[in-house]
Structure formats: structure tokens, C-alpha cells
Design a protein around this motif. Structure first.
Motif: not given
Length: 126
Positions: A1-5, A38-53
Motif C-alpha cells: 500500500m502506498t502512503d496517501l499524500i 465534479d471531476s477532482g484534480p486532473d493529472n497535472l495537479h496530481v503530478a505536481l503534488a507528487y513532485e512537491i511532496a
């Protein structure tokens, strides 16, 4: 299981967080952000979140390392004879601690970090 960020930016204004694997939400001032309702964050936002973390983890890692090096540098500058690998006295002890302190200063310089505990005498006392 991966850690939630969860990543918060702009002094707490925006947060993107993983609520469970594959599910994300975006918050503004801690509340649901209508633009993403309605759609939640897109892949760009998710990728940026992982990059920042990931970058924040690297910064924390480097800070721990520089803190350790600074502790060693402080100890070397104090020139305690008991810190030498063998019993050293006089000039030998002073030279040993000077070389040791210089090595730690060089390591900090290579890491791009100034001496965190302030100016240090260039010459150690023995």
C-alpha cells in the motif's frame, strides 16, 4: 500500500490530497474547491503534488544531513582530545582537529549550505 499524500501551498490556501488510492480532492482554505467538485484534480495537479511532496522529502533529508555535519563541525572546533582516534597531544591534536573541521566545512560547502551555527574560528584550540 502506498502512503496517501497531502500537499498544502500558498500559506495554507490550497491543498490537494489523496483521500484513498486513486481518489483525490482539492481544497481552498480547507473547504471543497468548487472548480474541482465534479471531476477532482486532473493529472497535472496530481503530478505536481507528487513532485512537491518528493522535493519536500529531499529537502528534509538534506537538512538532517547538514545538521549532522554541523554537529560534527562544532565538535571538531572544540578540539576535545578525547575525540581523536588515538591519543594526540599538542600540535598533533590541534592539526587533527583542524583537518577534521576543514573536512566538515568542505562537505557543507559542497552541499551548498553555509555553516548553520554561525561563524566558526578557522583555528581550533587544543
Amino acid at each position: 500500500m502506498t502512503d496517501l499524500i497531502s500537499v498544502t501551498v500558498n500559506a495554507g490556501k490550497y491543498t490537494i490530497q489523496q483521500t484513498e488510492p486513486g481518489k483525490w480532492e482539492a481544497l481552498r482554505y480547507g473547504e471543497e474547491w468548487p472548480a474541482f467538485r465534479d471531476s477532482g484534480p486532473d493529472n497535472l495537479h496530481v503530478a505536481l503534488a507528487y513532485e512537491i511532496a518528493g522535493l519536500r522529502e529531499q529537502i528534509a533529508y538534506w537538512r538532517r544531513g547538514t545538521d549532522r555535519i554541523n554537529d560534527c563541525l562544532k565538535k571538531a572546533v572544540k578540539a576535545d582530545p578525547l575525540d581523536a582516534p588515538t591519543p594526540l597531544v599538542g600540535t598533533e591534536a590541534k592539526q587533527w582537529h583542524s583537518f577534521q573541521a576543514e573536512a566538515y566545512r568542505h562537505a557543507l560547502e559542497m552541499m551548498g549550505v553555509p555553516e548553520c551555527f554561525g561563524p566558526v574560528k578557522k583555528e581550533v584550540s587544543a
